[in-house]
Enzyme design. Sequence first.
Site, PDB file in Angstrom:
ATOM      1  CE1 TYR A   1      -3.607   2.443   0.117  1.00  0.00           C
ATOM      2  CE2 TYR A   1      -2.395   3.467   1.918  1.00  0.00           C
ATOM      3  CZ  TYR A   1      -3.388   3.510   0.962  1.00  0.00           C
ATOM      4  OH  TYR A   1      -4.172   4.635   0.833  1.00  0.00           O
TER       5      TYR A   1
ATOM      6  CD  GLN B   1     -11.347   3.076   0.822  1.00  0.00           C
ATOM      7  OE1 GLN B   1     -11.354   3.129   2.059  1.00  0.00           O
ATOM      8  NE2 GLN B   1     -11.280   4.169   0.072  1.00  0.00           N
TER       9      GLN B   1
ATOM     10  CG  ASN C   1      -4.996   7.350   6.780  1.00  0.00           C
ATOM     11  OD1 ASN C   1      -5.264   6.169   6.997  1.00  0.00           O
ATOM     12  ND2 ASN C   1      -5.707   8.097   5.963  1.00  0.00           N
TER      13      ASN C   1
ATOM     14  CB  SER D   1       8.439   8.986  10.605  1.00  0.00           C
ATOM     15  OG  SER D   1       9.707   8.619  10.145  1.00  0.00           O
TER      16      SER D   1
ATOM     17  CD  GLN E   1      11.809  11.295  10.695  1.00  0.00           C
ATOM     18  OE1 GLN E   1      12.697  10.707  10.119  1.00  0.00           O
ATOM     19  NE2 GLN E   1      10.542  11.021  10.468  1.00  0.00           N
TER      20      GLN E   1
ATOM     21  CG  HIS F   1       8.672  12.148   7.049  1.00  0.00           C
ATOM     22  ND1 HIS F   1       8.302  11.709   5.813  1.00  0.00           N
ATOM     23  CD2 HIS F   1       9.974  11.787   7.194  1.00  0.00           C
ATOM     24  CE1 HIS F   1       9.327  11.095   5.234  1.00  0.00           C
ATOM     25  NE2 HIS F   1      10.356  11.129   6.044  1.00  0.00           N
TER      26      HIS F   1
ATOM     27  CD  GLU G   1      11.020   5.374  11.349  1.00  0.00           C
ATOM     28  OE1 GLU G   1      10.676   6.455  11.867  1.00  0.00           O
ATOM     29  OE2 GLU G   1      10.582   4.982  10.251  1.00  0.00           O
ATOM     30  CG  HIS G   2      15.130   7.089  10.595  1.00  0.00           C
ATOM     31  ND1 HIS G   2      13.815   7.473  10.724  1.00  0.00           N
ATOM     32  CD2 HIS G   2      15.234   6.413   9.422  1.00  0.00           C
ATOM     33  CE1 HIS G   2      13.141   7.052   9.654  1.00  0.00           C
ATOM     34  NE2 HIS G   2      13.970   6.411   8.852  1.00  0.00           N
TER      35      HIS G   2
ATOM     36  CG  ASP H   1      14.661   8.715   4.561  1.00  0.00           C
ATOM     37  OD1 ASP H   1      14.537   7.755   5.330  1.00  0.00           O
ATOM     38  OD2 ASP H   1      14.572   9.906   4.938  1.00  0.00           O
TER      39      ASP H   1
ATOM     40  CD  GLU I   1       6.820 -32.925  26.118  1.00  0.00           C
ATOM     41  OE1 GLU I   1       6.218 -33.094  25.043  1.00  0.00           O
ATOM     42  OE2 GLU I   1       7.557 -31.950  26.348  1.00  0.00           O
TER      43      GLU I   1
ATOM     44  CG  HIS J   1       4.592 -37.492  19.929  1.00  0.00           C
ATOM     45  ND1 HIS J   1       3.237 -37.370  20.049  1.00  0.00           N
ATOM     46  CD2 HIS J   1       5.019 -36.325  19.351  1.00  0.00           C
ATOM     47  CE1 HIS J   1       2.853 -36.186  19.591  1.00  0.00           C
ATOM     48  NE2 HIS J   1       3.911 -35.534  19.168  1.00  0.00           N
TER      49      HIS J   1
END
Lengths: 420, 420
Positions: free
Chosen positions: A125, A182, A205, A229, A251, A254, A318-319, A352, A406, A411
């Site tokens: 996506y 969707q 989002n 981010s 950053q 963003h 993250e970075h 990036d 067990e 087994h």
Amino acid sequence: MFEIIKFPAASTYSDLCERPSLESRSMDSLIDAIYSQVKQHGDQALIDYTKQFENRDITEITYSDSEISELALQTDTELQEAIRVAYANIYAFHKSQVLVEKRIETSPGVVCWQKSTPIDKIGIYIPGGTAPLFSTILMLAIPAQIVGCKEVILCTPGMHPALFFAAQLCGVTKMCKIGGAQAIAALALGTASVPPVYKIFGPGNQYVTAAKMEANRMGIAIDMPAGPSEVAIFADSSANPVYVAADLLSQAEHGNDSQVILISTDEEIILQTITEIKNQLETLPRKDYALKSLDYSKFILVNQEKEAIDILNTYAAEHLILACENPEQFADAIQHAGSIFLGHYTPEAAGDYASGTNHTLPTNGFAHAYSGVNLDSFVKKITLQSITKEGLKKLGKSIVIMAEAESLQAHANAVKFRMD
Amino acid sequence: MFEIIKFPAASTYSDLCERPSLESRSMDSLIDAIYSQVKQHGDQALIDYTKQFENRDITEITYSDSEISELALQTDTELQEAIRVAYANIYAFHKSQVLVEKRIETSPGVVCWQKSTPIDKIGIYIPGGTAPLFSTILMLAIPAQIVGCKEVILCTPGMHPALFFAAQLCGVTKMCKIGGAQAIAALALGTASVPPVYKIFGPGNQYVTAAKMEANRMGIAIDMPAGPSEVAIFADSSANPVYVAADLLSQAEHGNDSQVILISTDEEIILQTITEIKNQLETLPRKDYALKSLDYSKFILVNQEKEAIDILNTYAAEHLILACENPEQFADAIQHAGSIFLGHYTPEAAGDYASGTNHTLPTNGFAHAYSGVNLDSFVKKITLQSITKEGLKKLGKSIVIMAEAESLQAHANAVKFRMD
């Protein structure tokens, strides 16, 4: 804004590293409704939601090959070349991650190994929104191409020519015009036009995020949990405040909720960086975004590198940019981060787009448990084992004893009958 | 039961491979209540739930080291030895999966690599129930020990001495007396006695599964989604029906909802296997479980190996046994499975206990997208990159062009300022 936190006590690191809290549950009923409509009405639901949520009229869900080619061709030639450069680097680094088969004889006659096979069908996506993230197509479709995923379904409401150019270059097999929750529901459930997939990748989002969580609940894998981010920078007195400010702003631009943190052993560097941020902000087209996310920013002064390391390991950025003299040594001490950028000439922007590493990374402290997207994200590692008659004879006794302890007699039988 | 499906058409493979559907949502309100009680009342909630759900009185949540040692010592000597054999094999195979650092120069002056770091705090859940799964402690705590997870918190209501022996051998750092969904909630939220963890591993009933899904929703990683255990066997005319029957039964004895599938090119083998199953069932202590799960069993006759391969790739079995003459060649064609057992002397039971591979594997078709637990499950792979001034000068132009095309000017600036 721009307040400096000086010499925080170790006991405050946890609070210092707290992210703004994320709300996800509140959207449950909307996401349920979208899933239920897509399940019932398939493509028609996608067409209706596209009108309702985005005010776009579409009649077909997927682009034809000739549409993709035509749109791709509208990409600026210079940009095409830049994308090819990035492609080559990302390809090279991810290709290096291919599993090398190793057969291990764990006991005489008992051989175990792993093989890696592609996830057959994946969905990617790419949001529409204010930045056309064709770079994210590279990050998600190149590893899929390397491992040989059979179907790579890309959903995006975006229309920038480079999206189509990147999709074509990376061997995306189907491109759909749909966006939002969707689109995720379509990838999860399948419709006449959109095949259902086994794993869904990509940013989005809060609705997209909630829809991915719902897909995950249904048993469909997702790349990782999402959050805003963020970048953390450690700068010692060797740092250049112009570069540090530019990295923090790249950053901050963003989105409203991006988080930027600067930690330094040198107060002067912090002060100069703040001055530079103010200067550089003036001419930024996305100044408003950057200003809002600077509200969440933190500037932390510490006495010693050791303290910076402890804060950064608590934060799990993250970075993480290491604008210091000894970045390799500093990086060795970092246990939790998404991606680390070493030295004064390694801006986050390089990763990036084009250095070769992946830019889909764990935010929100998830780097404590999650890796960023890498080649492994597109494969499964199957284990295999082959035992000889002699090998089983030798190992069998241990298996029988454990199985019986067990209380799993069948087994034990499976081994006993073969040993007789 | 024991009906043979003969020569199914390819169009029916999907339906043939359908699992019994799983219900998870219905427990939401109970799971919410448990999380909320554990959040509010911490240890006391755990003590109360243990009384309410299990009718066990506990006053302390955790075992002391001396309690663990004492209980461990009660383990049968022969069993201790068997566990040590399994330990060595599992250790050897997982150790072979340690990431070897490879530095890749993707462009001149641009170097990228990965490093692997442990997840600091993990939780392992081992159910009480009818089988004391000390083997699962080996599977989950050995890789944690190899990578060096700092805290390994084991929750189990079980009391079998081997649980304590295995925990001690594998370096579990804390052992808690609690079970069920409340144990998972404790690992997710943390209480005075139970530290919160970043990732939760281990099997459990539907309540445990639902509680793990809730933890996952909160951003805590989990090993993988859960479903009933299953085995698929391909047997050609070289197969021994006694072994095949024993392998099917060793899966069937796991629980009421286990699924077993036999596919063969030889009807005689299927018929003899069914006869053998009936024989072997008679003396099984867990006959009732096995009988119920044989209700879900399928016996499929196909014309050619190719058809068996297609069905098995559609099914994506947790365990796949290849009881045939050419198992290596057959395995090469398998794209989706958790673990594959090659040849007549490699029963699933070997991998369940002691061959060295992990037995925590994707069920329910999840092998289409998920790997079984392996060393990677206990680490994050951090990417690193280091760019020289010259390297950035060369790559910079492409980054700037891409950043500007994505309307991210501050990203472009971060490179431009360094190139000037």
